[in-house]
Write a protein that holds these residues in place. Structure first.
Motif, PDB file in Angstrom:
ATOM      1  N   GLU A  81      38.483  66.700  65.502  1.00  0.00           N
ATOM      2  CA  GLU A  81      39.663  65.564  65.452  1.00  0.00           C
ATOM      3  C   GLU A  81      40.364  66.037  63.905  1.00  0.00           C
ATOM      4  OE1 GLU A  81      40.035  60.877  63.881  1.00  0.00           O
ATOM      5  OE2 GLU A  81      38.648  61.652  65.568  1.00  0.00           O
ATOM      6  N   TYR A  82      41.566  65.868  64.054  1.00  0.00           N
ATOM      7  CA  TYR A  82      42.673  65.932  62.653  1.00  0.00           C
ATOM      8  C   TYR A  82      43.674  64.974  62.641  1.00  0.00           C
ATOM      9  CZ  TYR A  82      45.776  67.973  59.131  1.00  0.00           C
ATOM     10  OH  TYR A  82      46.474  68.032  58.121  1.00  0.00           O
ATOM     11  N   ARG A  83      43.763  64.436  61.446  1.00  0.00           N
ATOM     12  CA  ARG A  83      44.773  63.389  61.320  1.00  0.00           C
ATOM     13  C   ARG A  83      45.257  63.537  59.744  1.00  0.00           C
ATOM     14  NH1 ARG A  83      39.981  60.171  61.169  1.00  0.00           N
ATOM     15  NH2 ARG A  83      39.561  58.970  59.218  1.00  0.00           N
ATOM     16  N   SER A  84      46.554  63.249  59.857  1.00  0.00           N
ATOM     17  CA  SER A  84      47.175  63.240  58.564  1.00  0.00           C
ATOM     18  C   SER A  84      48.175  62.428  58.368  1.00  0.00           C
ATOM     19  CB  SER A  84      47.937  64.753  58.179  1.00  0.00           C
ATOM     20  OG  SER A  84      48.789  64.949  59.132  1.00  0.00           O
ATOM     21  N   THR A  85      48.631  61.842  57.145  1.00  0.00           N
ATOM     22  CA  THR A  85      49.835  61.002  56.964  1.00  0.00           C
ATOM     23  C   THR A  85      50.464  61.555  55.620  1.00  0.00           C
ATOM     24  OG1 THR A  85      48.616  59.274  57.938  1.00  0.00           O
ATOM     25  CG2 THR A  85      50.551  58.598  56.365  1.00  0.00           C
ATOM     26  N   GLU A  86      51.788  61.474  55.743  1.00  0.00           N
ATOM     27  CA  GLU A  86      52.734  61.857  54.421  1.00  0.00           C
ATOM     28  C   GLU A  86      53.639  60.811  54.307  1.00  0.00           C
ATOM     29  OE1 GLU A  86      55.451  65.697  53.107  1.00  0.00           O
ATOM     30  OE2 GLU A  86      54.260  65.658  54.942  1.00  0.00           O
ATOM     31  N   TYR A  87      53.795  60.458  52.894  1.00  0.00           N
ATOM     32  CA  TYR A  87      54.738  59.652  52.550  1.00  0.00           C
ATOM     33  C   TYR A  87      55.923  60.239  51.816  1.00  0.00           C
ATOM     34  CZ  TYR A  87      51.809  55.446  54.055  1.00  0.00           C
ATOM     35  OH  TYR A  87      51.254  54.717  54.582  1.00  0.00           O
ATOM     36  N   LEU A  88      57.047  59.807  52.016  1.00  0.00           N
ATOM     37  CA  LEU A  88      58.218  60.232  51.083  1.00  0.00           C
ATOM     38  C   LEU A  88      59.274  59.128  50.711  1.00  0.00           C
ATOM     39  CD1 LEU A  88      59.457  62.562  49.636  1.00  0.00           C
ATOM     40  CD2 LEU A  88      60.912  63.088  51.509  1.00  0.00           C
ATOM     41  N   THR A  89      58.997  58.563  49.584  1.00  0.00           N
ATOM     42  CA  THR A  89      60.037  57.496  49.083  1.00  0.00           C
ATOM     43  C   THR A  89      60.707  57.708  47.846  1.00  0.00           C
ATOM     44  OG1 THR A  89      58.287  56.054  49.985  1.00  0.00           O
ATOM     45  CG2 THR A  89      59.894  54.888  48.318  1.00  0.00           C
ATOM     46  N   GLY A  90      62.027  57.528  47.851  1.00  0.00           N
ATOM     47  CA  GLY A  90      62.826  57.932  46.851  1.00  0.00           C
ATOM     48  C   GLY A  90      64.211  57.197  46.846  1.00  0.00           C
ATOM     49  N   PRO A  91      65.024  57.575  45.950  1.00  0.00           N
ATOM     50  CA  PRO A  91      66.365  57.113  45.843  1.00  0.00           C
ATOM     51  C   PRO A  91      67.312  57.757  46.729  1.00  0.00           C
ATOM     52  CG  PRO A  91      66.144  58.170  43.753  1.00  0.00           C
ATOM     53  CD  PRO A  91      64.706  58.259  44.543  1.00  0.00           C
ATOM     54  N   ALA A  92      68.429  57.209  47.126  1.00  0.00           N
ATOM     55  CA  ALA A  92      69.627  57.665  47.649  1.00  0.00           C
ATOM     56  C   ALA A  92      70.192  58.750  46.675  1.00  0.00           C
ATOM     57  CB  ALA A  92      70.402  56.729  48.391  1.00  0.00           C
ATOM     58  N   LYS A  93      71.364  59.451  47.308  1.00  0.00           N
ATOM     59  CA  LYS A  93      72.189  60.370  46.529  1.00  0.00           C
ATOM     60  C   LYS A  93      72.700  59.830  45.540  1.00  0.00           C
ATOM     61  CE  LYS A  93      76.665  60.069  49.050  1.00  0.00           C
ATOM     62  NZ  LYS A  93      77.638  60.947  49.681  1.00  0.00           N
ATOM     63  N   PRO A  94      72.976  60.505  44.291  1.00  0.00           N
ATOM     64  CA  PRO A  94      73.449  59.910  42.898  1.00  0.00           C
ATOM     65  C   PRO A  94      74.957  59.440  43.303  1.00  0.00           C
ATOM     66  CG  PRO A  94      72.358  61.872  42.476  1.00  0.00           C
ATOM     67  CD  PRO A  94      72.517  61.864  44.179  1.00  0.00           C
ATOM     68  N   ARG A  95      75.115  58.529  42.176  1.00  0.00           N
ATOM     69  CA  ARG A  95      76.730  57.990  42.486  1.00  0.00           C
ATOM     70  C   ARG A  95      77.424  58.862  41.917  1.00  0.00           C
ATOM     71  NH1 ARG A  95      76.556  52.207  39.813  1.00  0.00           N
ATOM     72  NH2 ARG A  95      75.812  51.772  41.661  1.00  0.00           N
ATOM     73  N   ASP A  96      78.915  58.903  42.470  1.00  0.00           N
ATOM     74  CA  ASP A  96      79.848  59.741  42.124  1.00  0.00           C
ATOM     75  C   ASP A  96      80.701  58.596  40.965  1.00  0.00           C
ATOM     76  OD1 ASP A  96      82.213  61.071  41.551  1.00  0.00           O
ATOM     77  OD2 ASP A  96      82.782  61.501  43.757  1.00  0.00           O
ATOM     78  N   PHE A  97      80.706  58.984  39.868  1.00  0.00           N
ATOM     79  CA  PHE A  97      81.342  58.173  39.048  1.00  0.00           C
ATOM     80  C   PHE A  97      82.879  58.650  38.699  1.00  0.00           C
ATOM     81  CE2 PHE A  97      76.798  57.998  37.624  1.00  0.00           C
ATOM     82  CZ  PHE A  97      76.676  56.619  37.760  1.00  0.00           C
ATOM     83  N   THR A  98      83.545  59.236  39.505  1.00  0.00           N
ATOM     84  CA  THR A  98      84.851  59.731  39.517  1.00  0.00           C
ATOM     85  C   THR A  98      85.727  58.245  39.730  1.00  0.00           C
ATOM     86  OG1 THR A  98      84.435  61.973  40.130  1.00  0.00           O
ATOM     87  CG2 THR A  98      86.752  61.094  39.926  1.00  0.00           C
ATOM     88  N   PRO A  99      86.670  58.064  38.965  1.00  0.00           N
ATOM     89  CA  PRO A  99      87.461  56.790  39.365  1.00  0.00           C
ATOM     90  C   PRO A  99      88.586  57.333  40.329  1.00  0.00           C
ATOM     91  CG  PRO A  99      87.885  57.457  37.119  1.00  0.00           C
ATOM     92  CD  PRO A  99      86.906  58.411  37.484  1.00  0.00           C
ATOM     93  N   ARG A 100      88.395  56.971  41.500  1.00  0.00           N
ATOM     94  CA  ARG A 100      89.595  57.632  42.506  1.00  0.00           C
ATOM     95  C   ARG A 100      89.943  56.566  43.421  1.00  0.00           C
ATOM     96  NH1 ARG A 100      86.931  62.152  45.012  1.00  0.00           N
ATOM     97  NH2 ARG A 100      85.576  62.578  43.517  1.00  0.00           N
ATOM     98  N   TYR A 101      89.533  55.489  43.287  1.00  0.00           N
ATOM     99  CA  TYR A 101      89.874  54.424  44.215  1.00  0.00           C
ATOM    100  C   TYR A 101      90.572  53.367  43.743  1.00  0.00           C
ATOM    101  CZ  TYR A 101      85.789  56.555  46.642  1.00  0.00           C
ATOM    102  OH  TYR A 101      84.976  57.316  47.101  1.00  0.00           O
ATOM    103  N   ASN A 102      91.774  53.082  44.149  1.00  0.00           N
ATOM    104  CA  ASN A 102      92.759  52.007  43.312  1.00  0.00           C
ATOM    105  C   ASN A 102      92.396  50.704  44.163  1.00  0.00           C
ATOM    106  OD1 ASN A 102      94.773  50.608  42.129  1.00  0.00           O
ATOM    107  ND2 ASN A 102      96.219  51.304  43.722  1.00  0.00           N
ATOM    108  N   VAL A 103      92.044  49.627  43.311  1.00  0.00           N
ATOM    109  CA  VAL A 103      91.843  48.297  43.797  1.00  0.00           C
ATOM    110  C   VAL A 103      92.980  47.276  43.961  1.00  0.00           C
ATOM    111  CG1 VAL A 103      89.138  48.558  43.302  1.00  0.00           C
ATOM    112  CG2 VAL A 103      90.931  47.558  41.545  1.00  0.00           C
TER     113      VAL A 103
END
Length: 771
Positions: free
Chosen positions: A495-517
């Motif tokens: 018998e062989y068993r394994s478990t793998e975890y991967l936890t981390g943040p999402a993609k970095p924020r784009d700080f370009t001011p391109r959206y007119n509010v």
């Protein structure tokens, strides 16, 4: 390493133990006068299983997979008698007796329905066996649903014991996440032949448990035809809460900033005295004097104000920005509100359905089945999607799993079985320090995260408050069964068993001011902003109303664990009253732990764990199942030895050296005194006795010692916080957690349809699994 290889070879030679995945049929073959018919043939129709009666008319058929069968007995000069509806259950004895009558004509066959008794005499514990036809009648979409419906079970917690105290198996193979000790759930329900749930009175063959045994036996493909099973559950998109959506403009999180009655001038007390008392703003400054006549009017009464957060109003906020020394944040009240709407644009109302798909297919392997020992398979697929109460790092909890069993009859007495299981989980992490915690309870689990007022707005509107978590789980096994004779067999399993975890943040924020509010504006009149709150940001970025839009998603985890187990088991029906079972086991573990928290903006106190260890364990047991007319008993003993297989710090718990370790950097640990960690040997006696009082009732008693390994972190953990100070240190010489359990029970069946089960149990538990 040479020692481990040698030990593995010896283990394979001398026998290993595992959870039973079959039952047995036994009884007598006699004539109608009660005289034994030695040599009578007894066969399980449609299978290769059978036996011949001895001189006393006694027969036994071992290693029969769970299910419902027709069993036939034949003898020269007598009519063949077939008993249909014979149920075989995991680790239990099905008593089938035959009384043959003389043959009236050639080929005469008599068929009767076997008597099925609700009360099982040879069960000396609280145990439930559920076959596939019973499971089909339950309102369940998973194995875990079926288990949780049983008495004494809540979720996967048996008799108040943690889910990590279970021995959870599929076809006798351990389904465990070796990092947490928790079961690897998700076995497709379409693949299940039978489930055994035992909450007390464990046989000596079971290892590494305290609370209960769950043994799931999956279907085996048929040789002669294909079979299909499937189910689909669909729940349309709908709110998972009562009342107003938290994203509604009138919700507690939105109304003070959007309601025109208070948004511009604020939610303030009605008089200057209340203002001064509550300390919201300087009473010397104008507030809500809409008409300039010195009247400070507030459209919200006192009760309404108490229901919502206080807000100074967009006029005051814009005025404060104009008055400060930073011209870059100057904005009009209308512009400020538009920025608020942009930063709260996340719409978390549920728009997608929940669903559960579970399908299975089995039969002969095309083209090659007849050339490879009737090669057959059964494969199942399961996928589940459950939308979160509100979206977190992900909108939903999702998992999918695949299980496959391939079987070949190498000879009439040798069978090979290959089993594989793969599971993928996509969830939102519930930990900010990299621990293996994630939101699997999509309603109450999420609701509990909002139980305190701490950063609630961030959890709702900032998509990256939590990290995303991916988990891969794999289990593979190969089992060779050799029927030595009609009364004994042995099995070898890898018998062989394994478990793998991967936890981390999402993609970095784009700080370009391109959206007119500011709708309808162009050129210099535009107010451009970036994509916040979307995107991962390491800075202490705040929204215009003050909620955190950065410095979160702290958890990091890339931990991998695996285990290898080799087993060989021997079973022999020595005589009519004794079935001997014996064996041993060897396991080799690898824990590659790498997890913690990273927050560049607020680094102080952030923990990190990074180490790798490879302990091993061997065990052996022997037990005897004694079956007599007036009582049935299972008596056994189990021995185990756990070796940490590592060097460890050489100091006592209150040694001043610990203070030295706590103040040094991680690299200095190599200079500290070390010693070889000692192994641990344990003995665990177990006994269960069942005594039938009448044909419909019985008393039973069981007693046993159970031992369980502590988690890898408790044994080997070295956790430091930012700056190098020691936060946690494990102990590889910890004695295994111990439970001594007693149980006394009474069973009574009525009309052979209903069973009343009464049990009293006591557990004496020592040790703690809490970090």
């Amino acid at each position: 390493m040479k020692f481990l290889k040698g030990l593995l070879v010896l283990t394979m030679l001398f026998g290993l133990a595992y959870g039973q995945t079959s039952g047995k049929i036994m009884g007598t073959v006699k004539d109608q006068n009660g005289n034994p018919l030695p040599g009578a043939n007894v066969i399980v129709e449609g299978t290769v299983y059978g036996a011949a009666a001895n001189q006393d008319g006694f027969y036994v058929i071992l290693n029969v997979p769970p299910g419902v069968y027709s069993v036939s007995a034949s003898y020269v000069g007598y009519a063949t008698l077939t008993q249909s509806g014979v149920r075989v259950e995991i680790d239990l004895t099905s008593q089938v007796n035959f009384a043959l009558k003389p043959q009236a004509f050639q080929g005469e066959t008599v068929t009767v329905v076997a008597e099925r008794r609700v009360m099982r005499v040879d069960v000396a514990s609280s145990q439930t066996n559920l076959g596939s036809e019973q499971i089909e009648d339950l309102p369940a979409t998973s194995v875990e649903d079926v288990i949780s419906m049983q008495a004494g079970v809540s979720g996967l917690e048996v008799r108040q014991g943690g889910a990590d105290e279970l021995a959870y198996m599929m076809d006798g193979v351990s389904m465990k996440d070796d990092r947490t000790g928790l079961p690897v759930s998700g076995v497709p329900l379409s693949s299940v032949q039978e489930i055994m749930i035992q909450s007390g009175g464990f046989n000596a063959e079971y290892s590494d448990l305290q609370a209960g045994v769950i043994n799931v036996v999956t279907k085996e493909g048929r040789v002669d035809k294909y079979s299909f099973d499937g189910s689909f559950k669909y729940s349309p998109a709908a709110p998972k809460h009562f009342g107003l959506s938290i994203y509604d403009p009138n919700s507690i999180y939105m109304r003070p900033w959007l309601d025109d009655e208070v948004a511009w001038w604020g939610t303030a007390p009605e008089t200057f005295e209340d203002l001064n008392k509550d300390g919201y703003w300087d009473p010397g400054e104008p507030f809500n004097d809409r008409n300039g006549d010195g009247e400070y009017y507030n459209p919200w009464d006192e009760h309404t104000r108490k229901m919502y957060p206080a807000f100074q109003g967009w006029n005051a906020l814009a005025s404060d920005r104009l008055a400060n020394d930073d011209p870059s944040d100057d904005i009009t009240p209308t512009g400020a509100q538009q920025i608020f709407k942009w930063e709260h644009r996340r719409q978390g109302d549920i728009t997608e359905p929940d669903y559960n798909i579970d399908i299975g297919l089995g039969g002969p392997v095309p083209f090659v089945s007849q050339y490879l020992g009737n090669l057959r398979f059964y494969a199942s697929f399961r996928k589940e999607k459950d939308m979160y109460l509100v979206p977190l790092a992900r909108d939903a909890y999702e998992e999918w799993s695949v299980s496959t069993k391939v079987t070949s009859d190498i000879t009439e007495r040798i069978k090979l079985q290959l089993t594989g299981f793969h599971k993928k989980t996509d969830a939102s992490s519930a930990s900010e320090t990299g621990l293996p915690s994630y939101f699997s309870s999509t309603i109450w689990g999420v609701a509990n995260a909002f139980g305190s007022s701490s950063q609630q707005r961030s959890k709702i509107f900032y998509p990256h408050y939590y990290c995303q978590t991916d988990i891969w789980s794999d289990v593979f096994s190969a089992k060779l069964t050799h029927q030595l004779s009609g009364k004994s067999y042995h099995e070898t399993l890898l018998e062989y068993r394994s478990t793998e975890y991967l936890t981390g943040p999402a993609k970095p924020r784009d700080f370009t001011p391109r959206y007119n509010v500011l709708p309808g504006t162009e050129g210099e009149d535009q107010y451009l902003v970036d994509e916040a709150p979307w995107g991962f940001d390491t800075d202490l970025t705040k929204s215009i109303d003050g909620y955190m839009m950065g410095a979160k998603s702290n958890a990091r985890d890339s931990t991998k664990t695996w285990a290898f187990k080799a087993r060989w088991d021997f079973v022999s029906q020595v005589n009519q009253n004794n079935q001997i079972k014996t064996g041993a086991q060897f396991e080799y573990f690898n824990y590659d732990m790498n997890y913690g928290a990273i927050n560049p903006a607020l680094p102080a106190g952030r923990p990190w764990t990074d180490w790798e260890k490879s302990p091993w364990q061997i065990g052996a047991y022997i037990q005897d199942k004694l079956e007599f007319e007036g009582w049935v008993a299972t008596i056994g003993i189990r021995a185990e030895y756990f070796n940490p297989n590592t060097d460890w710090f050489d100091f006592e718990p209150f040694d001043r050296t610990i203070k030295t370790v706590a103040s040094r950097e991680v690299t200095d640990e190599d200079n500290l005194p070390m010693k070889r960690a000692k192994g641990l040997f344990t003995l665990m006696p177990r006994i269960g006795i069942s005594h039938p009082i009448t044909v419909d009732s019985k008393l039973y008693f069981n007693y046993g010692h159970m031992r369980q390994r502590f988690s890898p972190d408790q044994l080997f953990g070295i956790r430091r916080v930012y700056g190098g100070s020691l936060a946690y240190l494990g102990d590889p010489e910890l004695p295994m957690e111990k439970t001594i359990a007693y149980e006394l029970g009474y069973d009574h069946s009525f009309f052979d349809m209903y069973l009343v089960h009464i049990a009293a149990y006591y557990k004496d538990k020592s040790g703690s699994r809490d970090l």
